[in-house]
Design an enzyme around this catalytic site. Sequence first.
Site, PDB file in Angstrom:
ATOM      1  N   ASP A 218     -53.819 -16.583  15.973  1.00  0.00           N
ATOM      2  CA  ASP A 218     -53.334 -16.450  14.600  1.00  0.00           C
ATOM      3  C   ASP A 218     -54.466 -16.069  13.636  1.00  0.00           C
ATOM      4  OD1 ASP A 218     -51.007 -17.423  15.692  1.00  0.00           O
ATOM      5  OD2 ASP A 218     -50.754 -19.043  14.243  1.00  0.00           O
TER       6      ASP A 218
ATOM      7  N   HIS B   5     -57.026 -19.375  17.191  1.00  0.00           N
ATOM      8  CA  HIS B   5     -57.251 -18.539  16.011  1.00  0.00           C
ATOM      9  C   HIS B   5     -58.382 -17.553  16.272  1.00  0.00           C
ATOM     10  CE1 HIS B   5     -55.082 -22.021  14.406  1.00  0.00           C
ATOM     11  NE2 HIS B   5     -54.668 -21.218  13.438  1.00  0.00           N
TER      12      HIS B   5
HETATM   13 ZN   LIG Z   1     -52.273 -19.097  10.315  1.00  0.00          ZN
END
Ligand SMILES: [Zn+2]
Length: 270
Positions: free
Chosen positions: A73, A219
């Site tokens: 993400d 991430h």
């Molecule tokens: Zn996010």
Amino acid sequence: MARSLIFCLLFLATHASLALLYPFTLSRLLIAGSIYLAGTLLMLYLLFHPRNQWLVANRSRVDGGRCVALTFDDGPDPVDTPKLLDLLRAKGVKATFFVVGKRADQHPEIVRRAWAEGHLIANHTWSHYSLFCFLPPARLRREIERGTESVRRSCGVRPRLFRSPVGLRHPLLGPYLKDAGLEYVSWTIRTRDTLTGDSGVIARRILDRAASGDIILLHDRLPGGTHAMLEALPRVIDELREREFQFVLAGPREDSGVATPEPAAYETAH
Ligand SMILES: [Zn+2]
């Protein structure tokens, strides 16, 4: 839409309970306080729990036998995402990238490269607004639509998957995603790589829990850099392969209905 309305009624009823305070007595305070607390806790659960299905239907697993899906993400990041793509290419692993639209607009060549190398690109809203669950309806719809348009501009495909910032819900998210043709994809393993710089901790959080069908949340862009995740990943990939896991995308690429960009587009990514 019915559940969106029920949620709005819950919101109104919770706040209307404060009217019971007048005229004030101790027993009225207890009744109003109990109703307000219960209503607020229920709303917080519905808005903040990343896997609850009530407000927004969502999927937190992948099919396909002994497999897991790596999802990244918040990118693309101009430094860390290319490093991650190099690593995934070297390991022969395909992953799913939930990109932030405005960052994809700043670095479209990175998104294009990820798509050209066989990864899946998904919508993680336009601006990654941290109070996502409180967005006014028009802004919510724009966040979704602009995120989709940014992916389409970057790599020529309309995304089919969506994930909101921090997994937050919104009373209108379900119907708006349906309008936009997007499926909400959550996760089963949260590495909390946003909170630790220790690659061993990140690796353990995955390796201790990994099971068939898991979607793993990582991430590829963090304020302090993603060095810990990049350090943990080779070990995670190798160990999961030893356990005979396959790495799959969080959804099908074929659904896009758009061909992979030409090699020329890939070249521009380098
Ligand atoms: Zn996010």
